[in-house]
Design a protein around this motif. Structure first.
Motif, PDB file in Angstrom:
ATOM      1  N   PHE A 189      -9.193  17.605  55.856  1.00 50.93           N
ATOM      2  CA  PHE A 189      -9.456  16.241  55.834  1.00 50.93           C
ATOM      3  C   PHE A 189      -9.935  15.589  56.968  1.00 50.93           C
ATOM      4  O   PHE A 189     -10.959  14.823  56.721  1.00 50.93           O
ATOM      5  N   ALA A 190      -9.467  15.738  58.280  1.00 53.21           N
ATOM      6  CA  ALA A 190     -10.171  15.513  59.436  1.00 53.21           C
ATOM      7  C   ALA A 190     -11.579  15.609  59.620  1.00 53.21           C
ATOM      8  O   ALA A 190     -12.212  14.692  59.955  1.00 53.21           O
ATOM      9  N   LEU A 191     -11.944  17.003  59.331  1.00 47.88           N
ATOM     10  CA  LEU A 191     -13.311  17.182  59.570  1.00 47.88           C
ATOM     11  C   LEU A 191     -14.168  16.549  58.437  1.00 47.88           C
ATOM     12  O   LEU A 191     -15.406  16.449  58.634  1.00 47.88           O
ATOM     13  N   CYS A 192     -13.617  15.991  57.443  1.00 49.87           N
ATOM     14  CA  CYS A 192     -14.213  15.188  56.333  1.00 49.87           C
ATOM     15  C   CYS A 192     -14.143  13.575  56.739  1.00 49.87           C
ATOM     16  O   CYS A 192     -14.589  12.906  55.924  1.00 49.87           O
ATOM     17  N   GLY A 193     -13.836  13.304  57.769  1.00 49.39           N
ATOM     18  CA  GLY A 193     -13.582  11.697  58.238  1.00 49.39           C
ATOM     19  C   GLY A 193     -12.600  11.137  57.434  1.00 49.39           C
ATOM     20  O   GLY A 193     -12.436  10.045  57.416  1.00 49.39           O
ATOM     21  N   ARG A 194     -11.496  12.044  56.955  1.00 46.93           N
ATOM     22  CA  ARG A 194     -10.499  11.242  56.266  1.00 46.93           C
ATOM     23  C   ARG A 194      -9.097  11.648  57.046  1.00 46.93           C
ATOM     24  O   ARG A 194      -8.618  12.658  57.055  1.00 46.93           O
ATOM     25  N   ALA A 195      -8.233  10.555  57.103  1.00 45.25           N
ATOM     26  CA  ALA A 195      -7.192  10.627  57.607  1.00 45.25           C
ATOM     27  C   ALA A 195      -5.909  11.338  56.600  1.00 45.25           C
ATOM     28  O   ALA A 195      -6.080  10.862  55.392  1.00 45.25           O
ATOM     29  N   ALA A 196      -4.992  12.052  56.801  1.00 42.82           N
ATOM     30  CA  ALA A 196      -3.829  12.579  55.935  1.00 42.82           C
ATOM     31  C   ALA A 196      -2.864  12.789  56.859  1.00 42.82           C
ATOM     32  O   ALA A 196      -2.750  13.059  58.246  1.00 42.82           O
ATOM     33  N   PRO A 197      -1.537  12.362  56.384  1.00 45.27           N
ATOM     34  CA  PRO A 197      -0.330  12.513  57.172  1.00 45.27           C
ATOM     35  C   PRO A 197      -0.068  13.857  57.451  1.00 45.27           C
ATOM     36  O   PRO A 197      -0.812  14.882  56.909  1.00 45.27           O
ATOM     37  N   GLY A 198       0.987  14.136  58.471  1.00 46.29           N
ATOM     38  CA  GLY A 198       1.057  15.460  58.897  1.00 46.29           C
ATOM     39  C   GLY A 198       1.838  16.448  58.184  1.00 46.29           C
ATOM     40  O   GLY A 198       1.661  17.624  58.189  1.00 46.29           O
ATOM     41  N   ASP A 199       2.858  15.988  57.270  1.00 46.04           N
ATOM     42  CA  ASP A 199       3.577  16.913  56.610  1.00 46.04           C
ATOM     43  C   ASP A 199       3.573  16.787  55.207  1.00 46.04           C
ATOM     44  O   ASP A 199       2.877  15.610  54.667  1.00 46.04           O
ATOM     45  N   SER A 200       3.944  17.650  54.354  1.00 43.58           N
ATOM     46  CA  SER A 200       3.540  17.684  53.047  1.00 43.58           C
ATOM     47  C   SER A 200       4.238  16.777  52.214  1.00 43.58           C
ATOM     48  O   SER A 200       3.844  16.464  51.286  1.00 43.58           O
ATOM     49  N   ASP A 201       5.358  16.392  52.709  1.00 37.07           N
ATOM     50  CA  ASP A 201       6.405  15.433  51.924  1.00 37.07           C
ATOM     51  C   ASP A 201       5.604  14.080  51.901  1.00 37.07           C
ATOM     52  O   ASP A 201       5.389  13.315  51.055  1.00 37.07           O
ATOM     53  N   MET A 202       4.873  13.854  53.152  1.00 31.42           N
ATOM     54  CA  MET A 202       4.293  12.509  53.218  1.00 31.42           C
ATOM     55  C   MET A 202       3.019  12.689  52.429  1.00 31.42           C
ATOM     56  O   MET A 202       2.281  11.597  51.996  1.00 31.42           O
ATOM     57  N   GLN A 203       2.228  13.707  52.604  1.00 32.64           N
ATOM     58  CA  GLN A 203       1.072  13.960  51.634  1.00 32.64           C
ATOM     59  C   GLN A 203       1.382  13.830  50.156  1.00 32.64           C
ATOM     60  O   GLN A 203       0.520  13.205  49.455  1.00 32.64           O
ATOM     61  N   TRP A 204       2.618  14.364  50.046  1.00 29.05           N
ATOM     62  CA  TRP A 204       2.700  14.062  48.237  1.00 29.05           C
ATOM     63  C   TRP A 204       3.025  12.504  47.859  1.00 29.05           C
ATOM     64  O   TRP A 204       2.616  12.162  46.870  1.00 29.05           O
ATOM     65  N   ALA A 205       3.726  12.085  48.821  1.00 30.48           N
ATOM     66  CA  ALA A 205       3.874  10.440  48.763  1.00 30.48           C
ATOM     67  C   ALA A 205       2.647   9.441  48.818  1.00 30.48           C
ATOM     68  O   ALA A 205       2.522   8.727  48.145  1.00 30.48           O
ATOM     69  N   GLU A 206       1.552   9.941  49.685  1.00 28.04           N
ATOM     70  CA  GLU A 206       0.576   8.894  50.060  1.00 28.04           C
ATOM     71  C   GLU A 206      -0.977   9.496  49.705  1.00 28.04           C
ATOM     72  O   GLU A 206      -1.794   8.533  49.740  1.00 28.04           O
ATOM     73  N   LEU A 207      -1.202  10.720  49.410  1.00 22.87           N
ATOM     74  CA  LEU A 207      -2.413  11.179  48.814  1.00 22.87           C
ATOM     75  C   LEU A 207      -2.771  11.217  47.622  1.00 22.87           C
ATOM     76  O   LEU A 207      -1.991  11.959  46.931  1.00 22.87           O
ATOM     77  N   GLY A 208      -3.738  10.428  47.092  1.00 30.89           N
ATOM     78  CA  GLY A 208      -4.193  10.453  45.909  1.00 30.89           C
ATOM     79  C   GLY A 208      -3.346  10.048  44.750  1.00 30.89           C
ATOM     80  O   GLY A 208      -2.300   9.504  44.907  1.00 30.89           O
ATOM     81  N   GLU A 209      -3.580  10.419  43.466  1.00 30.54           N
ATOM     82  CA  GLU A 209      -3.007  10.034  42.270  1.00 30.54           C
ATOM     83  C   GLU A 209      -2.556  11.366  41.651  1.00 30.54           C
ATOM     84  O   GLU A 209      -2.959  12.563  41.651  1.00 30.54           O
ATOM     85  N   VAL A 210      -1.207  11.235  40.954  1.00 28.87           N
ATOM     86  CA  VAL A 210      -0.822  12.467  40.188  1.00 28.87           C
ATOM     87  C   VAL A 210      -1.334  12.631  39.025  1.00 28.87           C
ATOM     88  O   VAL A 210      -1.496  11.775  38.286  1.00 28.87           O
TER      89      VAL A 210
END
Length: 274
Positions: A189-210
Motif C-alpha cells: 500500500f505504501a508504494l501505492c501512496g496509500r496508508a495502511a495500519p501495521g497489524d492484521s487486526d487493524m487492517q481487518w477493522a479499517e481497510l475497505g468493505e467486507v
C-alpha cells in the motif's frame, strides 16, 4: 484510545493532542525526526521485543526519552513505541522511495567504490540531483532505476508484493531482510501512496468493505484469518508472508484455507476490498 499501539503516551509523557482525554504527568508537542538506520525495531518498552519495524527515512514524532531510547509515533501509520536514540536523525524532505526489493547507498557514483549501507524497499530518500546512473542524495548515491518519485506512486499493491517473493518471514518485519503478513500489505500500500495500519487486526477493522461470502475475488482483495492477511493475485491465488514456507510466497486460496484450518491457526474471517 485504549490501544497502546497507536496511543502517543509513554506512560509519563503524552502528545498535546491527548490533553483532556487522558491523564499524564506532562504533555508535549513532540519533535520531528527520521530513521537513519536501514531498519530498526519499534518496541513496546525500551530494549524489548519488537511490535513492528521502521525503515530508513520513516518520519516520526519524538515524545519521551528514557536512557538511550526514545518513545516515538510513526507519521505514516500512527504506530507508537521505543527505538534506540542512535537510529534517529534530523528530518529532511524525502522525494523518492526505494521501489526495488533492495538497493545500496554508495559512497561515490560507482558500484566499485564501496557502499554506505543497504536499503530496503520502502526506504525514503531526499534526491538532490543525478550523476550518470545514480541519484544523488546527501548521504551518497543510489541507482536511479531502484527509486520512484513519491509524487508518482504505483497503482497495484500486489505487483509491489510480488517483487518481494522469497523474502524471509519475520514476525513484525517490515522490510526486505524479513517481513510478516501485515507488513507485506502495508508496504504494498505504501508504494501505492496509500496508508495502511501495521497489524492484521487493524487492517481487518479499517481497510475497505467486507465482501459477502462467495463474492468473486479480484486482484488486490484482502483475505483475512484471525492473526493473518493475504493479498489476492486473482480469483485462485494469493500472495502472503507466512510461517508455513517462512517466506513471501504464492499459494492457492482454497488450499490455504484448508491448510490453515487443519493446522488450527485461526478461523477464516472473510474478504475485504480496499
Amino acid at each position: 484510545m485504549s490501544d497502546r499501539r497507536r496511543l502517543p503516551y509513554s506512560g509519563e509523557i503524552a502528545l498535546e493532542t491527548l490533553r483532556g482525554r487522558i491523564e499524564a504527568a506532562r504533555f508535549t508537542n513532540g519533535a520531528p525526526a527520521r530513521v537513519i538506520a536501514p531498519v530498526t525495531d519499534l518496541c513496546p518498552d525500551p530494549g524489548s521485543l519488537r511490535d513492528r519495524q521502521l525503515i530508513f527515512g520513516a518520519e516520526v514524532t519524538m515524545i519521551d526519552r528514557r536512557g538511550d531510547h526514545t518513545f516515538v509515533q510513526s507519521a505514516w501509520d500512527g504506530y507508537c513505541g521505543w527505538v534506540a536514540d542512535a537510529v534517529l536523525g534530523a528530518p529532511v524532505g524525502a522525494t523518492h522511495v526505494v521501489s526495488a526489493p533492495a538497493t545500496h547507498l554508495y559512497r561515490e557514483p560507482s558500484i566499485k567504490r564501496g557502499e554506505v549501507m543497504a536499503l530496503s524497499m520502502g526506504a525514503r530518500l531526499e534526491v538532490t540531483g543525478e550523476e550518470g546512473m545514480f541519484a544523488v542524495t546527501p548521504l551518497g548515491f543510489v541507482p536511479r532505476q531502484h527509486l520512484r518519485p513519491l509524487d508518482a506512486p504505483e497503482a497495484d499493491p500486489v505487483t509491489v508484493a510480488e517483487r518481494l517473493l522469497g523474502t524471509p518471514y519475520l514476525w513484525g518485519g517490515n522490510g526486505r531482510d524479513g517481513i510478516d503478513c501485515s507488513g507485506l500489505v502495508q508496504l504494498g500500500f505504501a508504494l501505492c501512496g496509500r496508508a495502511a495500519p501495521g497489524d492484521s487486526d487493524m487492517q481487518w477493522a479499517e481497510l475497505g468493505e467486507v465482501l459477502p461470502p462467495g463474492a468473486p475475488l479480484q486482484r488486490g482483495d484482502l483475505l483475512f484469518w484471525k492473526g493473518h492477511v493475504a493479498l489476492a493475485c486473482d480469483a485462485e491465488r494469493m500472495i502472503h508472508a507466512n510461517g508455513n514456507t517462512m517466506s513471501v510466497a504464492l499459494e492457492g486460496i482454497e488450499a490455504a484455507k484448508t491448510r490453515i484450518e487443519a493446522a488450527g491457526e485461526g478461523p477464516y474471517l472473510g474478504v475485504k476490498r480496499p
